[in-house]
Design an enzyme around this catalytic site. Structure first.
Site, mmCIF file in Angstrom:
data_model
loop_
_atom_site.group_PDB
_atom_site.id
_atom_site.type_symbol
_atom_site.label_atom_id
_atom_site.label_comp_id
_atom_site.label_asym_id
_atom_site.label_seq_id
_atom_site.Cartn_x
_atom_site.Cartn_y
_atom_site.Cartn_z
ATOM 1 N N ILE A 31 -7.594 64.108 13.617
ATOM 2 C CA ILE A 31 -7.704 62.741 14.145
ATOM 3 C C ILE A 31 -6.559 62.412 15.102
ATOM 4 O O ILE A 31 -6.689 61.524 15.949
ATOM 5 C CB ILE A 31 -7.782 61.737 12.970
ATOM 6 C CG1 ILE A 31 -8.508 60.467 13.360
ATOM 7 C CG2 ILE A 31 -6.397 61.440 12.405
ATOM 8 C CD1 ILE A 31 -8.915 59.608 12.169
ATOM 9 N N ASN A 87 0.979 73.916 6.343
ATOM 10 C CA ASN A 87 2.204 73.246 5.897
ATOM 11 C C ASN A 87 2.186 73.142 4.375
ATOM 12 O O ASN A 87 1.131 72.900 3.774
ATOM 13 C CB ASN A 87 2.291 71.842 6.509
ATOM 14 C CG ASN A 87 2.380 71.887 8.030
ATOM 15 O OD1 ASN A 87 2.994 72.791 8.600
ATOM 16 N ND2 ASN A 87 1.759 70.923 8.687
ATOM 17 N N HIS A 100 -5.104 72.731 3.711
ATOM 18 C CA HIS A 100 -5.757 72.777 5.020
ATOM 19 C C HIS A 100 -4.980 73.671 5.957
ATOM 20 O O HIS A 100 -3.759 73.773 5.876
ATOM 21 C CB HIS A 100 -5.898 71.370 5.620
ATOM 22 C CG HIS A 100 -4.615 70.592 5.694
ATOM 23 N ND1 HIS A 100 -4.070 69.973 4.589
ATOM 24 C CD2 HIS A 100 -3.770 70.346 6.712
ATOM 25 C CE1 HIS A 100 -2.943 69.365 4.940
ATOM 26 N NE2 HIS A 100 -2.723 69.591 6.219
ATOM 27 N N HIS A 102 -4.278 74.345 9.996
ATOM 28 C CA HIS A 102 -4.398 73.813 11.356
ATOM 29 C C HIS A 102 -4.713 74.971 12.299
ATOM 30 O O HIS A 102 -4.033 75.999 12.255
ATOM 31 C CB HIS A 102 -3.078 73.185 11.819
ATOM 32 C CG HIS A 102 -2.603 72.023 11.004
ATOM 33 N ND1 HIS A 102 -2.667 70.719 11.447
ATOM 34 C CD2 HIS A 102 -2.032 71.970 9.779
ATOM 35 C CE1 HIS A 102 -2.148 69.909 10.529
ATOM 36 N NE2 HIS A 102 -1.752 70.647 9.504
#
Ligand code: AMP
Ligand code: ZN
Length: 114
Positions: A31, A87, A100, A102
């Protein structure tokens, strides 16, 4: 895990710009993109951090890697190149505690890691 935003996205309760989906993985545009291509790849099941990936969950991580290859092709960066980042915890910069990855690309990325 109704309070987990990525569980809610995986359940379809919160909209996302879907890039790729299969039985175990969902990929969607970040987002607040930090590069022209910035996709998040998540397992549909809740796993808090990469430190919570045990032997039983290793298949989820493998599925995320397979999805990353597919996302790279879908976004047209499989030849130009991209970066995969996970992360973990505070000093790693993890803000959302649902595992997650990236996928960043679409421009020359710098070497800076912070
Ligand atoms: P991290 O710092 O690794 O936990 O990354 C969390 C990422 O999730 C950030 O890049 C946010 O921009 C992104 N993010 C937060 N909420 C949403 C959302 N509703 N849809 C897509 N990406 C989001
Ligand atoms: Zn979750």
């Amino acid at each position: 895990m109704e309070e987990c935003i990525f569980c809610r996205i995986a359940a379809g309760e919160i909209p996302c710009r879907k890039v790729y989906e299969d039985d175990s993985v969902l990929a969607f545009d970040d987002i607040q993109p930090m590069a022209p291509v910035h996709v998040l790849i998540i397992p549909k099941v809740h796993v808090a951090t990469v430190m919570d990936v045990d032997a039983a969950r290793m298949a989820n991580l493998a599925a995320m890697m397979e999805a990353a290859q597919k996302v790279a092709i879908l976004k047209g960066v499989e030849q130009s190149g991209f970066r995969l980042v996970i992360n973990c915890h505070r000093e790693g910069g993890q803000v959302i505690f649902h595992l997650h990855m990236h996928l960043l690309g679409g421009q020359q990325l710098r070497n800076a890691l912070n």
